[in-house]
Every structure is written in structure tokens, then in C-alpha cells.
Scaffold this motif. Structure first.
Motif, PDB file in Angstrom:
ATOM      1  N   THR A 121      11.478  -2.875  20.158  1.00  0.00           N
ATOM      2  CA  THR A 121      11.346  -1.427  19.962  1.00  0.00           C
ATOM      3  C   THR A 121      10.329  -0.871  20.950  1.00  0.00           C
ATOM      4  O   THR A 121       9.439  -1.599  21.408  1.00  0.00           O
ATOM      5  CB  THR A 121      10.879  -1.112  18.531  1.00  0.00           C
ATOM      6  OG1 THR A 121       9.547  -1.599  18.356  1.00  0.00           O
ATOM      7  CG2 THR A 121      11.806  -1.744  17.511  1.00  0.00           C
ATOM      8  N   PRO A 122      10.406   0.416  21.278  1.00  0.00           N
ATOM      9  CA  PRO A 122       9.464   1.004  22.252  1.00  0.00           C
ATOM     10  C   PRO A 122       8.000   0.887  21.834  1.00  0.00           C
ATOM     11  O   PRO A 122       7.140   0.565  22.650  1.00  0.00           O
ATOM     12  CB  PRO A 122       9.913   2.470  22.325  1.00  0.00           C
ATOM     13  CG  PRO A 122      11.343   2.459  21.898  1.00  0.00           C
ATOM     14  CD  PRO A 122      11.450   1.373  20.870  1.00  0.00           C
ATOM     15  N   GLY A 123       7.732   1.152  20.569  1.00  0.00           N
ATOM     16  CA  GLY A 123       6.352   1.095  20.110  1.00  0.00           C
ATOM     17  C   GLY A 123       5.772  -0.298  20.184  1.00  0.00           C
ATOM     18  O   GLY A 123       4.649  -0.503  20.651  1.00  0.00           O
ATOM     19  N   LEU A 124       6.544  -1.299  19.730  1.00  0.00           N
ATOM     20  CA  LEU A 124       6.071  -2.678  19.762  1.00  0.00           C
ATOM     21  C   LEU A 124       5.969  -3.177  21.194  1.00  0.00           C
ATOM     22  O   LEU A 124       5.069  -3.967  21.526  1.00  0.00           O
ATOM     23  CB  LEU A 124       7.017  -3.569  18.952  1.00  0.00           C
ATOM     24  CG  LEU A 124       6.496  -4.972  18.606  1.00  0.00           C
ATOM     25  CD1 LEU A 124       5.220  -4.876  17.775  1.00  0.00           C
ATOM     26  CD2 LEU A 124       7.549  -5.774  17.860  1.00  0.00           C
ATOM     27  N   CYS A 125       6.871  -2.737  22.060  1.00  0.00           N
ATOM     28  CA  CYS A 125       6.824  -3.116  23.476  1.00  0.00           C
ATOM     29  C   CYS A 125       5.529  -2.617  24.114  1.00  0.00           C
ATOM     30  O   CYS A 125       4.860  -3.358  24.848  1.00  0.00           O
ATOM     31  CB  CYS A 125       8.036  -2.536  24.207  1.00  0.00           C
ATOM     32  SG  CYS A 125       8.056  -2.896  25.981  1.00  0.00           S
ATOM     33  N   ARG A 126       5.163  -1.383  23.835  1.00  0.00           N
ATOM     34  CA  ARG A 126       3.914  -0.836  24.396  1.00  0.00           C
ATOM     35  C   ARG A 126       2.714  -1.609  23.868  1.00  0.00           C
ATOM     36  O   ARG A 126       1.786  -1.932  24.625  1.00  0.00           O
ATOM     37  CB  ARG A 126       3.796   0.640  24.031  1.00  0.00           C
ATOM     38  CG  ARG A 126       2.515   1.291  24.550  1.00  0.00           C
ATOM     39  CD  ARG A 126       2.401   2.747  24.127  1.00  0.00           C
ATOM     40  NE  ARG A 126       3.462   3.569  24.694  1.00  0.00           N
ATOM     41  CZ  ARG A 126       3.534   4.890  24.543  1.00  0.00           C
ATOM     42  NH1 ARG A 126       2.612   5.518  23.827  1.00  0.00           N
ATOM     43  NH2 ARG A 126       4.528   5.571  25.074  1.00  0.00           N
ATOM     44  N   THR A 127       2.720  -1.908  22.575  1.00  0.00           N
ATOM     45  CA  THR A 127       1.624  -2.683  21.993  1.00  0.00           C
ATOM     46  C   THR A 127       1.496  -4.048  22.655  1.00  0.00           C
ATOM     47  O   THR A 127       0.398  -4.502  22.997  1.00  0.00           O
ATOM     48  CB  THR A 127       1.842  -2.854  20.481  1.00  0.00           C
ATOM     49  OG1 THR A 127       1.806  -1.571  19.858  1.00  0.00           O
ATOM     50  CG2 THR A 127       0.787  -3.753  19.872  1.00  0.00           C
ATOM     51  N   ALA A 185      -5.773   0.300  29.470  1.00  0.00           N
ATOM     52  CA  ALA A 185      -4.552  -0.021  28.722  1.00  0.00           C
ATOM     53  C   ALA A 185      -4.828  -0.097  27.224  1.00  0.00           C
ATOM     54  O   ALA A 185      -4.022   0.355  26.400  1.00  0.00           O
ATOM     55  CB  ALA A 185      -3.972  -1.342  29.221  1.00  0.00           C
ATOM     56  N   ALA A 186      -5.979  -0.659  26.843  1.00  0.00           N
ATOM     57  CA  ALA A 186      -6.302  -0.817  25.422  1.00  0.00           C
ATOM     58  C   ALA A 186      -6.482   0.520  24.718  1.00  0.00           C
ATOM     59  O   ALA A 186      -6.343   0.609  23.486  1.00  0.00           O
ATOM     60  CB  ALA A 186      -7.565  -1.656  25.261  1.00  0.00           C
ATOM     61  N   SER A 187      -6.771   1.562  25.466  1.00  0.00           N
ATOM     62  CA  SER A 187      -6.952   2.880  24.854  1.00  0.00           C
ATOM     63  C   SER A 187      -5.645   3.417  24.267  1.00  0.00           C
ATOM     64  O   SER A 187      -5.668   4.363  23.473  1.00  0.00           O
ATOM     65  CB  SER A 187      -7.502   3.862  25.889  1.00  0.00           C
ATOM     66  OG  SER A 187      -6.579   4.074  26.946  1.00  0.00           O
ATOM     67  N   PHE A 188      -4.493   2.813  24.633  1.00  0.00           N
ATOM     68  CA  PHE A 188      -3.198   3.252  24.110  1.00  0.00           C
ATOM     69  C   PHE A 188      -2.793   2.507  22.840  1.00  0.00           C
ATOM     70  O   PHE A 188      -1.729   2.771  22.277  1.00  0.00           O
ATOM     71  CB  PHE A 188      -2.104   3.071  25.168  1.00  0.00           C
ATOM     72  CG  PHE A 188      -2.248   3.993  26.351  1.00  0.00           C
ATOM     73  CD1 PHE A 188      -1.801   5.303  26.289  1.00  0.00           C
ATOM     74  CD2 PHE A 188      -2.827   3.550  27.520  1.00  0.00           C
ATOM     75  CE1 PHE A 188      -1.932   6.154  27.367  1.00  0.00           C
ATOM     76  CE2 PHE A 188      -2.966   4.392  28.616  1.00  0.00           C
ATOM     77  CZ  PHE A 188      -2.519   5.698  28.540  1.00  0.00           C
ATOM     78  N   LEU A 189      -3.620   1.556  22.390  1.00  0.00           N
ATOM     79  CA  LEU A 189      -3.305   0.806  21.176  1.00  0.00           C
ATOM     80  C   LEU A 189      -3.637   1.634  19.938  1.00  0.00           C
ATOM     81  O   LEU A 189      -4.462   2.545  19.983  1.00  0.00           O
ATOM     82  CB  LEU A 189      -4.091  -0.512  21.160  1.00  0.00           C
ATOM     83  CG  LEU A 189      -3.717  -1.527  22.238  1.00  0.00           C
ATOM     84  CD1 LEU A 189      -4.715  -2.668  22.263  1.00  0.00           C
ATOM     85  CD2 LEU A 189      -2.304  -2.056  22.024  1.00  0.00           C
TER      86      LEU A 189
END
Length: 533
Positions: free
Chosen positions: A337-343, A492-496
Motif C-alpha cells: 500500500t502507498p502508506g506502508l511503502c512510504r513508511t 526522511a524520518a520527518s515523514f513518519l
């Protein structure tokens, strides 16, 4: 009622939780020993060429040292010590009393008859298989092979644990470590040693990710930060213990064997540990999960509450979660899924940067030129205040802000060439990443997600030696590379998403819906993800 509520019903952080946490923290001590073991088993001892036709064994004859006989065979370097990789083509008795031969133009040659080592300090694989001079890169290759084993083990044991269970994976990894680690202590050759260390690396990763995951899945939400801090302090303790063992056990084979045989303790008590009820429920093994929950309730003095947990009651509350779980999760599910992929991508970069810079700074303490035993202790003790501050920050400010802040601090101080402070910040970052990763991924793929993080950090540790090779041509490159990568990871971690005080989720769909809900809350957008519907 979710799984967190079930844990609360049977006593939460009761007698069982305290007992299991104490037992599962022991692997962290041994894992730290193995991770930094090569600092001592691959120690480079003082050495020089064996003079031609010198057959007196492995040490300089009494009274010679750097005196007349040795000076006739071995040139001295600018520090008035025997050259480690050169000898005179023929003896020069006329210069044996000179204090400096570095300026003389005399014919020299490589060490054709091997080397003489200062074995009064210790023994190591370097002296065992002559990993010096033109062969010195083999020492780094041995460590890289071990790291490659960890990289492979992260994926293999992650998939194995999510399919077959946490307890089974823990026992398998422990048995593999005992067998391969002990065999490495008996290795007859350098290639055999490297193969056995590769397999030991696989086992080590399997033990750490499964033991931590098993512990966290039995831990109530409000206690996860505390338990995680305990585990990270055990890793610090393990580094100190390793320094003491290495000081007492100077023979590398005995040291290797000692830290490997100790895993027998983990194998013995793992038989009495119950499988994760969270994993059992997620994989529709309700009856076994209920038995484990009732056992834990009885140990916590909640026998009556445990008796009320029947398979029918548990099945009703978790039916929606278990219906969406795949029977055989795979690595690609992390990108389903998009959300899990970004994570996955963001947390993997955080792990990569921590491994890249941490191991680049801390896996060759001998390069600092001080007593190697005390240097290892200092590098370990500096983690203590950092990990304490990390735990407090995770409790008050959350996981995301803590991770971003530690990566920013690490990157900045390394750029300022403050390596000790940078290493401490990265140790704190690891403390946060272990907990953050387990909370970000659902039970369905939690172990695979943890494995992706370990895979990334081992990939970073594999690439860090390249910085030292490039640094030979450009010395300023080392702090720049080790400092910039954590800064990129901080961005990158700021998007978690934040997971503080949130229950562990079970399915990918449930996790993706929570991710999009968090993003909408942060940016004030309306609308829903297809996975929320």
C-alpha cells in the motif's frame, strides 16, 4: 477489544512480563559481544618480517629485540621501530648499531619467510593467518562477510519468523549460533573461518529481531518504551562485558568459543517461553493463543480473568483483523500500500544511516592508537547518558521527533569531527529505531519490517569501509560522508507517523488507514484512502 486490551485483562506488566523481559534481555548482552568481537579477535599485533634463515620460532631471541641482530636484518621506520612489511635483502652488520636506517638506500624486499609477532599481548586471526601487509585487507573482508551474513539473516529470519512463529525462529537462530560460532573457534583456515562467521552473522540477526519482537508483543503499550530502553542498555552492558572477557581471555579461539557457547543458556530457557499470542491470533491459531494467555494470566495472579478468555470470546474480538491477514507474508508486502511503502522507505533510510555512520566510527577502535580494552569501554559508556535521554524523549516528545533530532545531532557533530559524541547520538538513534520500527509495522509483517530495518543497517555497515578507502586519498571525506547521511535520514524520518501511546496494529489495511488518518490530521486535508473504506 484489541490485543492490548487482552494483555491488560490478564495483568499486563505482571510477574510473567517481568520474568520474560529479564530473560529476553540476556540475548542483547551476547549479541553486543558478537557484534564487536572482531575488534579483539582480529587485533593487529606488533610485527616485523622474519629474517632470512631465522628458524628460532615465533619470537625474537632473548636480548636481541631491536638490537644488533635484528637491526642487521630489518630496517627501522621513522619512529625507530622495525618496518612491519620490509626486510633487507641481505644482512647489513655494519649498520646494526645505527638508530635510524630509514634514510639509507639499501636493497629491501617483502617478507618472503613470514612475520614475527608480539604474542605477549594476545593472539588473533591476524597473527594466525598472516593478515598483514599486502594481505591486511582480508581483515576487513572477514568483517564484511560477517555483516553480509547479518544482512541475509535479516531477510531470511524475518520471513521465517512471520510464517512459523517468534519462538521457533528464536530457537533456530540460537541453535545455529551455537553451532557455527563454536565451529568458527575451531576453524582450520581463513576461508573456513569466513564461512562460519557468515552463518554466525545470519544467526545473530535472527536472535536479536525475534527476541525483541517476542518481548514487545507481550508488552502492554505504556511499558514498551521502558522495556526497549532496558534492552538497549543490555547491549551497552554487552560491550563492556566483551572488553572484560577480551582482557581476561587473550587467545582468540577461546574468546570466540566462550561468547558462542554462552548461547546455550538462551536455548535452554527458550523452551519455557510461550509463543507470542499476538502472532497466534493474527494467524488464526486462536486455541493455542488462548492457552498461552491463560497461562500468563495464572502467572500474573489473574486466574479468574484468564478462565473467562475462551476461544469464542477472543475470536469475536479479533475476527475482523484475522480475516485480512495473508497466510504467507512476504517482503514485497511492505510495499503493498502507498502508506506502508512510504513508511518502509523512510524507516529503512534511518536504519541505513545509523549503521553506516555508527559502525564506520566504532568497529575499528584500534585505529585511535590507545589501549584497545579501555577504548572499547569508553565507546560503550558514552552510550549510557544518550540512551537515557532517548528514553525520556520518546516518552515525552514521541518517537518521530526523537529520531529526527538524534539524526540531526549525529550528523552535525560528526561534521564537526566530534566522533565520540556522534557515536553516542547514533546509539540513541538505534534505541529509538528498534521500538519505532516494531510499532510502525503491523503484526502481519512486523518481523519482515524489522528485518528490512536490520537489512538496511547492515548494508550501511558494509559500505562504511569504502569511506575509509576513499579517505586515504581525501582525508576530509570521512567526516563529510558520515555526517551528511544522517542529515538526509533525518529529513526522511520527518515523514513518519507518530506511534507514542498507540496500540500495536495487526493488519496492513488497518495500518494504512491509520497512516492516512495521521497525515490528514497533520495537514488538515479531507478525503479517505481506499484502504480506509
Amino acid at each position: 477489544m484489541g490485543f492490548s486490551e487482552l494483555l491488560h485483562t490478564i495483568g499486563g506488566m505482571g510477574n510473567f512480563q517481568i520474568f520474560q523481559t529479564a530473560l529476553l534481555l540476556f540475548p542483547a548482552v551476547l549479541i553486543a559481544c558478537h557484534s564487536f568481537l572482531q575488534n579483539f579477535t582480529a587485533m593487529t599485533l606488533g610485527h616485523h618480517c622474519r629474517p632470512a634463515n631465522w628458524t628460532n620460532g615465533s619470537h625474537v631471541p632473548g636480548g636481541v629485540g631491536e638490537g644488533d641482530l635484528l637491526g642487521a636484518f630489518i630496517p627501522l621506520d621513522k619512529d625507530q621501530k622495525p618496518e612491519p612489511c620490509l626486510r633487507f635483502s641481505e644482512p647489513h652488520w655494519q649498520i646494526s648499531n645505527l638508530n635510524d636506517t630509514s634514510a639509507l638506500s639499501l636493497d629491501t624486499e617483502a617478507c618472503l619467510d613470514g612475520w614475527v609477532y608480539d604474542r605477549s599481548v594476545a593472539s588473533s586471526i591476524v597473527s594466525e593467518w598472516d593478515l598483514v601487509c599486502e594481505h591486511k585487507s582480508l581483515k576487513s573482508i572477514a568483517q564484511s562477510i560477517y555483516m553480509t551474513g547479518q544482512l541475509v539473516g535479516a531477510i531470511a529470519f524475518g520471513i521465517f519468523s512471520d510464517r512459523c512463529g517468534r519462538k521457533t525462529a528464536l530457537q533456530s537462530g540460537t541453535l545455529l549460533m551455537i553451532t557455527m560460532g563454536t565451529s568458527a573457534a575451531l576453524a582450520p583456515s581463513f576461508p573456513a573461518y569466513c564461512v562460519l562467521r557468515f552463518l554466525s552473522g545470519m544467526a545473530m540477526t535472527g536472535i536479536i529481531i525475534t527476541s525483541l519482537c517476542l518481548t514487545m508483543e507481550w508488552t502492554p503499550t505504556h511499558r514498551r518504551t521502558l522495556v526497549n530502553i532496558y534492552a538497549m542498555y543490555m547491549i551497552t552492558l554487552g560491550q563492556v562485558v566483551l572488553s572484560g572477557l577480551a582482557y581476561l581471555i587473550r587467545q582468540w579461539r577461546w574468546l570466540q568459543g566462550t561468547v558462542s557457547v554462552a548461547y546455550v543458556i538462551i536455548l535452554l530457557y527458550s523452551w519455557g517461553l510461550p509463543e507470542s499470542a499476538c502472532w497466534l491470533i493474527t494467524h488464526n491459531k486462536i486455541d493455542k493463543a488462548v492457552k498461552n494467555l491463560q497461562t500468563v494470566a495464572r502467572l500474573n495472579g489473574r486466574k479468574e480473568q484468564g478462565r473467562k478468555l475462551t476461544p469464542e470470546v477472543v475470536r469475536i474480538h479479533v475476527q475482523e483483523d484475522t480475516a485480512a491477514v495473508k497466510e504467507s507474508p512476504f517482503f514485497l508486502d511492505l510495499f503493498r500500500t502507498p502508506g506502508l511503502c512510504r513508511t518502509t522507505c523512510c524507516i529503512a533510510l534511518g536504519w541505513f544511516s545509523a549503521g553506516f555512520s555508527f559502525y564506520g566510527l566504532g568497529l575499528d577502535v584500534q585505529k585511535f592508537g590507545f589501549n584497545i580494552y579501555w577504548t572499547q569501554v569508553v565507546f560503550s559508556v558514552v552510550d549510557i547518558p544518550t540512551k537515557l535521554l532517548t528514553g525520556l524523549s520518546m516518552g515525552y516528545f514521541g518517537r518521530r521527533i526523537t529520531t529526527v533530532s538524534l539524526l540531526l545531532v549525529a550528523g552535525c557533530v560528526i561534521l564537526m569531527i566530534l566522533c565520540l559524541l556522534g557515536k553516542g547520538s547514533l546509539a540513541g538513534c538505534f534505541t529509538c529505531l528498534y521500538l519505532f520500527t516494531m510499532e510502525l509495522f503491523p503484526t502481519e509483517v512486523r518481523q519482515i519490517g524489522m528485518s528490512a530495518g536490520i537489512f538496511s543497517t547492515r548494508l550501511g555497515s558494509l559500505l562504511s569501509p569504502l569511506v575509509y578507502i576513499l579517505g586515504n586519498h581525501s582525508p576530509g571525506l570521512q567526516p563529510v560522508m558520515f555526517g551528511l547521511v544522517p542529515l538526509l535520514a533525518a529529513a526522511a524520518a520527518s515523514f513518519l507517523v507518530e506511534t507514542k501511546n498507540q496500540p500495536l496494529l495487526n493488519t496492513i489495511q488497518e495500518t494504512d488507514a491509520a497512516i492516512w488518518k495521521y497525515y490528514k490530521t497533520c495537514i488538515g486535508q479531507s478525503g479517505t484512502s481506499e484502504y480506509e473504506e
